[in-house]
Design a protein around this motif. Sequence first.
Motif, PDB file in Angstrom:
ATOM      1  N   SER A   1     157.218 -39.193   6.892  1.00  0.00           N
ATOM      2  CA  SER A   1     158.220 -37.900   7.154  1.00  0.00           C
ATOM      3  C   SER A   1     159.455 -38.028   6.943  1.00  0.00           C
ATOM      4  O   SER A   1     160.111 -39.204   7.107  1.00  0.00           O
ATOM      5  CB  SER A   1     158.089 -37.279   8.804  1.00  0.00           C
ATOM      6  OG  SER A   1     156.366 -37.303   8.809  1.00  0.00           O
TER       7      SER A   1
ATOM      8  N   ARG B   1     163.128 -34.952   7.128  1.00  0.00           N
ATOM      9  CA  ARG B   1     163.750 -33.794   7.445  1.00  0.00           C
ATOM     10  C   ARG B   1     164.915 -33.587   6.561  1.00  0.00           C
ATOM     11  O   ARG B   1     165.896 -34.348   6.674  1.00  0.00           O
ATOM     12  CB  ARG B   1     163.725 -33.719   8.999  1.00  0.00           C
ATOM     13  CG  ARG B   1     164.292 -32.269   9.233  1.00  0.00           C
ATOM     14  CD  ARG B   1     164.794 -32.467  10.674  1.00  0.00           C
ATOM     15  NE  ARG B   1     164.994 -31.052  11.455  1.00  0.00           N
ATOM     16  CZ  ARG B   1     165.863 -30.496  11.984  1.00  0.00           C
ATOM     17  NH1 ARG B   1     166.862 -31.498  12.363  1.00  0.00           N
ATOM     18  NH2 ARG B   1     166.028 -29.385  12.703  1.00  0.00           N
TER      19      ARG B   1
ATOM     20  N   ARG C   1     151.838 -29.210   5.688  1.00  0.00           N
ATOM     21  CA  ARG C   1     152.600 -30.300   5.512  1.00  0.00           C
ATOM     22  C   ARG C   1     153.982 -30.272   5.724  1.00  0.00           C
ATOM     23  O   ARG C   1     154.605 -31.072   6.405  1.00  0.00           O
ATOM     24  CB  ARG C   1     152.137 -31.247   4.317  1.00  0.00           C
ATOM     25  CG  ARG C   1     150.837 -31.632   4.068  1.00  0.00           C
ATOM     26  CD  ARG C   1     150.635 -32.573   2.697  1.00  0.00           C
ATOM     27  NE  ARG C   1     151.185 -32.091   1.597  1.00  0.00           N
ATOM     28  CZ  ARG C   1     152.061 -32.776   0.895  1.00  0.00           C
ATOM     29  NH1 ARG C   1     152.546 -33.793   1.061  1.00  0.00           N
ATOM     30  NH2 ARG C   1     152.516 -31.957  -0.251  1.00  0.00           N
TER      31      ARG C   1
ATOM     32  N   GLN D   1     161.071 -29.760   7.181  1.00  0.00           N
ATOM     33  CA  GLN D   1     160.357 -30.917   7.861  1.00  0.00           C
ATOM     34  C   GLN D   1     159.179 -31.064   6.832  1.00  0.00           C
ATOM     35  O   GLN D   1     158.384 -30.270   6.606  1.00  0.00           O
ATOM     36  CB  GLN D   1     160.044 -30.391   9.188  1.00  0.00           C
ATOM     37  CG  GLN D   1     159.004 -31.486   9.874  1.00  0.00           C
ATOM     38  CD  GLN D   1     159.862 -32.753  10.200  1.00  0.00           C
ATOM     39  OE1 GLN D   1     160.785 -32.799  10.437  1.00  0.00           O
ATOM     40  NE2 GLN D   1     159.380 -33.961   9.972  1.00  0.00           N
TER      41      GLN D   1
ATOM     42  N   ASN E   1     156.020 -33.582   6.291  1.00  0.00           N
ATOM     43  CA  ASN E   1     155.177 -34.720   7.011  1.00  0.00           C
ATOM     44  C   ASN E   1     153.969 -34.932   6.079  1.00  0.00           C
ATOM     45  O   ASN E   1     153.678 -34.306   5.027  1.00  0.00           O
ATOM     46  CB  ASN E   1     154.663 -33.956   8.194  1.00  0.00           C
ATOM     47  CG  ASN E   1     155.572 -33.758   9.186  1.00  0.00           C
ATOM     48  OD1 ASN E   1     156.583 -34.571   9.483  1.00  0.00           O
ATOM     49  ND2 ASN E   1     155.156 -32.715  10.036  1.00  0.00           N
ATOM     50  N   ASN E   2     153.332 -36.181   6.550  1.00  0.00           N
ATOM     51  CA  ASN E   2     152.308 -36.424   5.312  1.00  0.00           C
ATOM     52  C   ASN E   2     152.803 -36.779   3.828  1.00  0.00           C
ATOM     53  O   ASN E   2     152.001 -35.862   2.958  1.00  0.00           O
ATOM     54  CB  ASN E   2     151.144 -35.823   5.948  1.00  0.00           C
ATOM     55  CG  ASN E   2     149.928 -36.134   4.838  1.00  0.00           C
ATOM     56  OD1 ASN E   2     149.808 -37.482   4.585  1.00  0.00           O
ATOM     57  ND2 ASN E   2     148.948 -35.484   4.498  1.00  0.00           N
TER      58      ASN E   2
END
Length: 117
Positions: free
Chosen positions: A17, A19, A66, A81, A83-84
């Motif tokens: 991840s 951000r 995601r 953000q 993720n994955n």
Amino acid sequence: QVQLVESGGGLVQAGGSLRLSCAASGIIFSLTTTGWYRQAPGKQRELVATITSRYITWYVDCVKGRFTITRDNAKTSVYLQMNNLKPKDTAVYYCNVRDGRSGISYWGQGTQVTVSS
């Protein structure tokens, strides 16, 4: 003078991840539509996600579930953000802010996101 300062890119392994943050100044941020674009080597810049002044969000299909775009008007900032993350997400990510009154768009300097397999 409108300025956008991005941060948060980097190198991450697949499945990880990151951000991204974009801080704006010189604009009435609460009246803007903001978004994130990305450009991979040899490809056109593509729109990834947007969030309007009314907090309505949109995502390109390949990041749905995601990525999450948010904004904080008090901090005049927009965030992404991620993720994955997948290797195909590797690109330079650009923040975009469109002035709700003039329609003029402004761009951040770009931040590199690299996802290793």
